[in-house]
Write an enzyme that holds these catalytic residues in place. Structure first.
Site, PDB file in Angstrom:
ATOM      1  CB  THR A  93      -0.839  -0.101   1.154  1.00 50.66           C
ATOM      2  OG1 THR A  93      -1.668  -0.872   1.328  1.00 50.66           O
ATOM      3  CG2 THR A  93      -1.795   1.197   1.187  1.00 50.66           C
ATOM      4  CE  LYS A 168      -4.740  -1.273   1.627  1.00 50.72           C
ATOM      5  NZ  LYS A 168      -4.992  -2.266   2.128  1.00 50.72           N
ATOM      6  CE  LYS A 236       2.422   1.783   4.676  1.00 52.67           C
ATOM      7  NZ  LYS A 236       1.681   0.917   3.716  1.00 52.67           N
TER       8      LYS A 236
HETATM    9  P1  NAP Z   1       5.428  -6.352   7.569  1.00 52.32           P
HETATM   10  O1  NAP Z   1       4.920  -7.457   8.319  1.00 52.32           O
HETATM   11  O2  NAP Z   1       6.028  -5.392   8.180  1.00 52.32           O
HETATM   12  O3  NAP Z   1       6.364  -6.827   6.357  1.00 52.32           O
HETATM   13  C1  NAP Z   1       7.059  -5.841   5.533  1.00 52.32           C
HETATM   14  C2  NAP Z   1       7.936  -6.657   4.578  1.00 52.32           C
HETATM   15  O4  NAP Z   1       8.612  -5.793   3.726  1.00 52.32           O
HETATM   16  C3  NAP Z   1       9.086  -7.641   5.203  1.00 52.32           C
HETATM   17  O5  NAP Z   1       9.431  -8.568   4.315  1.00 52.32           O
HETATM   18  C4  NAP Z   1      10.226  -6.529   4.948  1.00 52.32           C
HETATM   19  O6  NAP Z   1      11.688  -7.330   5.019  1.00 52.32           O
HETATM   20  C5  NAP Z   1      10.184  -5.867   3.528  1.00 52.32           C
HETATM   21  N1  NAP Z   1      10.779  -4.654   3.527  1.00 52.32           N
HETATM   22  C6  NAP Z   1      10.243  -3.369   4.165  1.00 52.32           C
HETATM   23  N2  NAP Z   1      11.182  -2.454   3.575  1.00 52.32           N
HETATM   24  C7  NAP Z   1      11.958  -3.054   2.649  1.00 52.32           C
HETATM   25  C8  NAP Z   1      13.083  -2.465   1.870  1.00 52.32           C
HETATM   26  N3  NAP Z   1      13.229  -1.166   1.910  1.00 52.32           N
HETATM   27  N4  NAP Z   1      13.556  -3.267   0.852  1.00 52.32           N
HETATM   28  C9  NAP Z   1      13.240  -4.706   0.926  1.00 52.32           C
HETATM   29  N5  NAP Z   1      12.226  -5.092   1.764  1.00 52.32           N
HETATM   30  C10 NAP Z   1      11.596  -4.277   2.559  1.00 52.32           C
HETATM   31  O7  NAP Z   1       4.246  -5.565   6.673  1.00 52.32           O
HETATM   32  P2  NAP Z   1       2.968  -6.334   6.475  1.00 52.32           P
HETATM   33  O8  NAP Z   1       1.711  -6.338   7.189  1.00 52.32           O
HETATM   34  O9  NAP Z   1       3.270  -7.749   5.473  1.00 52.32           O
HETATM   35  O10 NAP Z   1       2.439  -5.268   5.035  1.00 52.32           O
HETATM   36  C11 NAP Z   1       3.007  -5.254   3.787  1.00 52.32           C
HETATM   37  C12 NAP Z   1       2.330  -4.102   2.744  1.00 52.32           C
HETATM   38  O11 NAP Z   1       1.013  -4.626   2.860  1.00 52.32           O
HETATM   39  C13 NAP Z   1       2.221  -2.927   3.528  1.00 52.32           C
HETATM   40  O12 NAP Z   1       2.292  -1.846   2.546  1.00 52.32           O
HETATM   41  C14 NAP Z   1       0.877  -2.682   4.020  1.00 52.32           C
HETATM   42  O13 NAP Z   1       0.303  -1.205   4.230  1.00 52.32           O
HETATM   43  C15 NAP Z   1       0.125  -3.671   3.203  1.00 52.32           C
HETATM   44  N6  NAP Z   1      -1.091  -4.376   3.875  1.00 52.32           N
HETATM   45  C16 NAP Z   1      -1.146  -5.036   5.182  1.00 52.32           C
HETATM   46  C17 NAP Z   1      -2.173  -5.478   5.665  1.00 52.32           C
HETATM   47  C18 NAP Z   1      -2.095  -6.108   7.164  1.00 52.32           C
HETATM   48  O14 NAP Z   1      -3.348  -6.423   7.637  1.00 52.32           O
HETATM   49  N7  NAP Z   1      -0.907  -6.401   7.748  1.00 52.32           N
HETATM   50  C19 NAP Z   1      -3.338  -5.608   4.963  1.00 52.32           C
HETATM   51  C20 NAP Z   1      -3.425  -5.093   3.757  1.00 52.32           C
HETATM   52  C21 NAP Z   1      -2.099  -4.397   2.963  1.00 52.32           C
HETATM   53  P3  NAP Z   1      12.193  -7.686   6.421  1.00 52.32           P
HETATM   54  O15 NAP Z   1      11.680  -9.244   6.842  1.00 52.32           O
HETATM   55  O16 NAP Z   1      13.585  -7.662   6.274  1.00 52.32           O
HETATM   56  O17 NAP Z   1      11.901  -6.730   7.537  1.00 52.32           O
END
Ligand code: NAP
Length: 290
Positions: A93, A168, A236
């Protein structure tokens, strides 16, 4: 269509598992390499050392990372392997502007880009039941559709690049209003000394119900908010929504109130809790001494 996955966080790891089950996954990579190695072992796929090595081996890349700068840095990292026919699908997102930047960066090399943010939470990612809103060319969407059908239940082409992210943002504004309403209602129910489990069961079938009420009111009843959708991430998203609304000359109260609450929660050390942790602030209204 051989597909690689980048970003094995709370959402990405489940999405990669579902792609593997559907026979599309050819490999994964992650900034923290141990996570990629562990998942590769679990689902019998290949962990690549970096995005370019993975992208060189596949027809399509899906990424699901945190914020705008992270998407742009992963796109930079893919660039050495960008070539005609490569399809890059971003499920993070971020802002519609970031989607347009990524598309413009890949286009001269013949690679296609789709912004495909998702909704449905960690549960939706786990159950391959995400709503997926896509921006980009009709041709790229048609190529991506079978892959996205393996991780989502409702996959829709919204229009050109950026339209997935604008859709979104619309959803994130709605989520802010709903979590506010659910938390206030539950704090009120608690102050009225109602049996919260019965409130959830009964009102969950009523007109005021919602996904957040059914799935997150139970967190509130237990006063326990394990990370599903982190406060930091919605914070964010709402800052992106605020910027997008400002382009129309508009300030939206749902965005502003929720951002003020999130600032308090992050300051209090709850930034990695699920957003239902906003209940803390609502119960405090009924108990000013706490
Ligand atoms: P998360 O658990 O914090 O995971 C983030 C992932 O991105 C991790 O694998 C992280 O790597 C990687 N990452 C972050 N910065 C990076 C960079 N600069 N270079 C390479 N890899 C990087 O987040 P999430 O909950 O899965 O969410 C991911 C996305 O989906 C976000 O944009 C969020 O807004 C969206 N989203 C989330 C949800 C929800 O319910 N969680 C629902 C819908 C959409 P590391 O393992 O090394 O930290």
């Amino acid at each position: 269509m051989q597909t690689g996955f980048i970003g094995l966080g709370a959402m990405g790891a489940h999405m990669a598992r579902n792609l593997k089950r559907a026979g599309f996954l050819a490999g994964v990579t992650n900034r923290t390499a141990q996570k990629a190695q562990a998942l590769a072992l679990e689902i019998d796929t290949i962990a690549y050392a970096n995005p370019a090595e993975l992208a060189a081996k596949v027809d399509a890349i899906i990424l699901c990372v945190s914020a705008d700068a992270d998407v742009l840095s992963v796109i930079d990292a893919i660039m050495p392997a960008a070539r005609p026919g490569l399809l890059v699908i971003d499920c993070s997102t971020v802002s519609a502007d970031t989607a347009r930047r990524a598309e413009a960066q890949l286009r001269p090399l013949g690679a296609a880009f789709l912004d495909c943010p998702v909704s449905g939470g960690v549960e939706g990612a786990r159950d391959a039941a995400l709503a997926i809103m896509c921006g980009g060319s009709a041709e790229a969407f048609a190529r991506a559709k079978p892959i996205l059908d393996a991780i989502g239940r409702a996959v829709t082409h919204m229009g050109p690049t950026g339209f997935g992210q604008s859709t979104k943002a619309t959803n994130q504004i709605m989520c802010a209003g709903i979590i506010q309403a659910v938390a206030e209602a539950m704090a009120f129910a608690q102050a009225e000394q109602l049996p919260l489990d019965k409130v959830i069961e009964t009102l969950g079938k009523g007109a005021g119900s919602s996904w957040y009420f059914v799935n997150r009111a139970p967190f509130m009843a237990k006063d326990h908010f394990p990370a599903g959708f982190r406060v930091r991430l919605h914070d964010k998203d709402l800052k992106i929504c605020r910027q997008m609304a400002a382009r129309h000359g508009v300030t939206l109260s749902v965005i502003e109130t929720t951002l003020a609450h999130y600032a308090q929660l992050i300051e209090g050390g709850f930034g990695d809790d699920d957003i239902s942790t906003i209940f803390r602030l609502k119960t405090a209204l009924f108990d000013p001494k706490s």
